[in-house]
Design an enzyme around this catalytic site. Structure first.
Site, PDB file in Angstrom:
ATOM      1  N   ILE A 134     -56.135 -25.938  53.649  1.00  0.00           N
ATOM      2  CA  ILE A 134     -55.461 -25.136  53.474  1.00  0.00           C
ATOM      3  C   ILE A 134     -56.532 -24.397  52.577  1.00  0.00           C
ATOM      4  O   ILE A 134     -56.663 -23.054  53.033  1.00  0.00           O
ATOM      5  CB  ILE A 134     -54.285 -25.433  52.138  1.00  0.00           C
ATOM      6  N   LYS A 155     -50.348 -26.973  45.108  1.00  0.00           N
ATOM      7  CA  LYS A 155     -49.230 -27.107  45.155  1.00  0.00           C
ATOM      8  C   LYS A 155     -49.401 -28.870  45.793  1.00  0.00           C
ATOM      9  O   LYS A 155     -50.218 -28.943  46.385  1.00  0.00           O
ATOM     10  CB  LYS A 155     -47.711 -26.401  46.036  1.00  0.00           C
ATOM     11  N   ASP A 180     -44.555 -33.892  50.415  1.00  0.00           N
ATOM     12  CA  ASP A 180     -45.184 -33.311  50.526  1.00  0.00           C
ATOM     13  C   ASP A 180     -44.922 -31.975  51.158  1.00  0.00           C
ATOM     14  O   ASP A 180     -45.385 -31.031  50.408  1.00  0.00           O
ATOM     15  CB  ASP A 180     -46.637 -33.041  51.424  1.00  0.00           C
TER      16      ASP A 180
HETATM   17  P1  NAP Z   1     -57.122 -32.091  53.371  1.00  0.00           P
HETATM   18  O1  NAP Z   1     -57.408 -31.100  54.404  1.00  0.00           O
HETATM   19  O2  NAP Z   1     -56.852 -33.527  52.857  1.00  0.00           O
HETATM   20  O3  NAP Z   1     -58.304 -31.477  52.203  1.00  0.00           O
HETATM   21  C1  NAP Z   1     -58.034 -31.528  50.614  1.00  0.00           C
HETATM   22  C2  NAP Z   1     -59.972 -32.016  50.119  1.00  0.00           C
HETATM   23  O4  NAP Z   1     -59.918 -32.777  49.165  1.00  0.00           O
HETATM   24  C3  NAP Z   1     -60.713 -32.644  51.547  1.00  0.00           C
HETATM   25  O5  NAP Z   1     -61.183 -32.434  52.202  1.00  0.00           O
HETATM   26  C4  NAP Z   1     -61.435 -33.166  50.352  1.00  0.00           C
HETATM   27  O6  NAP Z   1     -63.306 -32.663  50.666  1.00  0.00           O
HETATM   28  C5  NAP Z   1     -61.390 -33.278  48.711  1.00  0.00           C
HETATM   29  N1  NAP Z   1     -61.212 -34.465  48.207  1.00  0.00           N
HETATM   30  C6  NAP Z   1     -61.286 -34.658  46.507  1.00  0.00           C
HETATM   31  N2  NAP Z   1     -61.135 -35.834  46.851  1.00  0.00           N
HETATM   32  C7  NAP Z   1     -60.257 -36.850  47.868  1.00  0.00           C
HETATM   33  C8  NAP Z   1     -59.940 -37.613  47.848  1.00  0.00           C
HETATM   34  N3  NAP Z   1     -60.306 -38.385  46.695  1.00  0.00           N
HETATM   35  N4  NAP Z   1     -59.653 -38.071  48.744  1.00  0.00           N
HETATM   36  C9  NAP Z   1     -59.610 -36.782  50.028  1.00  0.00           C
HETATM   37  N5  NAP Z   1     -59.616 -35.668  49.867  1.00  0.00           N
HETATM   38  C10 NAP Z   1     -60.513 -35.011  48.842  1.00  0.00           C
HETATM   39  O7  NAP Z   1     -55.534 -31.886  52.190  1.00  0.00           O
HETATM   40  P2  NAP Z   1     -55.230 -30.082  53.204  1.00  0.00           P
HETATM   41  O8  NAP Z   1     -54.107 -29.927  53.347  1.00  0.00           O
HETATM   42  O9  NAP Z   1     -56.036 -28.412  51.962  1.00  0.00           O
HETATM   43  O10 NAP Z   1     -54.547 -30.043  50.939  1.00  0.00           O
HETATM   44  C11 NAP Z   1     -54.353 -29.937  49.759  1.00  0.00           C
HETATM   45  C12 NAP Z   1     -53.873 -29.444  48.617  1.00  0.00           C
HETATM   46  O11 NAP Z   1     -53.280 -28.166  49.310  1.00  0.00           O
HETATM   47  C13 NAP Z   1     -53.053 -30.577  49.241  1.00  0.00           C
HETATM   48  O12 NAP Z   1     -51.949 -30.542  47.780  1.00  0.00           O
HETATM   49  C14 NAP Z   1     -51.522 -29.862  49.677  1.00  0.00           C
HETATM   50  O13 NAP Z   1     -50.019 -29.960  49.533  1.00  0.00           O
HETATM   51  C15 NAP Z   1     -51.876 -28.879  49.466  1.00  0.00           C
HETATM   52  N6  NAP Z   1     -51.673 -27.544  50.940  1.00  0.00           N
HETATM   53  C16 NAP Z   1     -51.594 -28.296  51.927  1.00  0.00           C
HETATM   54  C17 NAP Z   1     -50.811 -27.319  52.856  1.00  0.00           C
HETATM   55  C18 NAP Z   1     -51.520 -27.278  54.163  1.00  0.00           C
HETATM   56  O14 NAP Z   1     -50.483 -26.750  55.010  1.00  0.00           O
HETATM   57  N7  NAP Z   1     -52.187 -28.314  54.314  1.00  0.00           N
HETATM   58  C19 NAP Z   1     -50.069 -26.266  53.396  1.00  0.00           C
HETATM   59  C20 NAP Z   1     -50.306 -26.139  51.173  1.00  0.00           C
HETATM   60  C21 NAP Z   1     -50.518 -26.811  50.404  1.00  0.00           C
HETATM   61  P3  NAP Z   1     -64.449 -33.175  50.392  1.00  0.00           P
HETATM   62  O15 NAP Z   1     -64.202 -35.076  51.244  1.00  0.00           O
HETATM   63  O16 NAP Z   1     -65.294 -32.844  50.885  1.00  0.00           O
HETATM   64  O17 NAP Z   1     -63.928 -33.561  48.895  1.00  0.00           O
END
Ligand code: NAP
Length: 308
Positions: A14, A90, A168
């Protein structure tokens, strides 16, 4: 006021899809650092942890916390303790109580805390809200069905306790529902389906009611292949309100309405800057409270194991 010196924490999907373009396009911000265990953002210093970043870059004024919800509280606590304004992706946390604790901490320090709900800024949401304010809803049907393999590949956190599973995406629907309805609703019954090998649900069926006659039925399912559905249908005496594609298209009584172009994350960053300038917070946990209620009241059914 000069640009807010911002840092981003938890660099993942995101951040790249939405946060970085929205920040770059807004002169109210200067992105000066990131903190993430494995990832960095091109062109700015990257740190492995928020603690290291805050210690080495005291000029940071605000942080956007974009890591999974289970890990957000400790980062938010560290940032507020260090005197920084906080933007929470969120859902704002893994529990209601931790968000309440952050709200109190932000208030005690005179800092801004913002629980962002991006779907509320989809272009059809405010027009739908205005229509429903003038035309009382009789019933609502929410259908949020998507293919988890397509939208959340390799996201283990989403299946772990606190990752919310199908809630989610479902919480985005609930953020729209709680924004557009002119009356409060509460959960009256629910069933949740948990894969045999996972800690979070893959599907949920929810029934809500208001103090009056309004009934809301919401269906969330992550096993949807083919056509994806992010729809909110509301029956009124003046016809049906249909919000589709997550709120980006709107029909009223069968007629598609002209809407502004999509600007969910630019809107979130505009609101956050306004809050910082005004010295205010915006902490709304209504969508998260409905999810917590579903975990509390919902009947549990164990279904087939889920494999990526
Ligand atoms: P993601 O791709 O998994 O990215 C989250 C990042 O957080 C990871 O790249 C990781 O980077 C870091 N992180 C820190 N501690 C972590 C842990 N213990 N386990 C896993 N990752 C950890 O997730 P995302 O899709 O960006 O979503 C993140 C948040 O944004 C969520 O709350 C989600 O609901 C929200 N969101 C997502 C979207 C979407 O379309 N994907 C849309 C709106 C909102 P490092 O490994 O470098 O620490």
């Amino acid at each position: 006021m000069s640009a807010i010196k911002l840092a981003i924490v938890g660099v993942g999907k995101i951040v790249h899809d939405q946060h970085l373009p929205a920040i770059a396009a807004n002169p109210d911000y200067q992105l000066i650092a990131s903190a993430s265990r494995n990832h960095t953002v091109d062109g700015i210093p990257g740190f492995k942890s928020i603690e290291e970043m805050l210690a080495q870059m005291p000029e940071i004024e605000a942080v956007s916390l974009c890591m999974p919800p289970q890990y957000r509280y400790s980062a938010a606590h560290a940032a507020l303790t260090a005197g920084k304004h906080v933007f929470l992706e969120k859902p704002p946390g893994a529990t209601l109580s931790e968000v309440a604790d952050l709200e109190a901490l932000a208030a005690s320090k005179g800092l801004t805390l913002f629980t962002s709900w991006h779907s509320r800024y989809a272009p059809g949401v405010q027009p739908a809200k205005a229509f429903l304010a003038a035309n009382a809803p009789a019933s609502m049907h929410v259908i949020w069905k998507e293919d988890v393999r397509h939208w959340h590949p390799n996201q283990d956190w989403i299946w772990q306790a606190g990752g919310l599973g199908v809630f989610d995406p479902g919480i985005n629907a609930l953020s729209i529902v709680t924004e557009i309805l002119p009356e409060r609703i509460f959960l009256s019954g629910a069933s949740l389906e948990f894969p045999d090998n996972r800690e979070a649900p893959i599907a949920a069926d929810l029934h809500f009611q208001s103090a009056g006659a309004l009934r809301v039925h919401a269906e969330f399912d992550w096993r949807q292949t083919g056509k994806q559905s992010w729809d909110v249908l509301v029956e009124t005496a003046k016809g049906q309100v249909k919000l589709s594609d997550g709120g980006s298209r709107l029909w009223i009584d069968g007629v598609e309405q002209p809407l502004e172009k999509e600007a969910e994350y630019p809107s979130l960053y505009r609101v956050f800057a306004d809050l910082v300038k005004a010295g205010k917070s915006d902490v709304d946990v209504a969508p998260l409270r409905h999810v917590a209620d579903a975990f509390m009241l919902g009947k549990r059914k164990v279904v087939d194991a889920f494999h990526d």
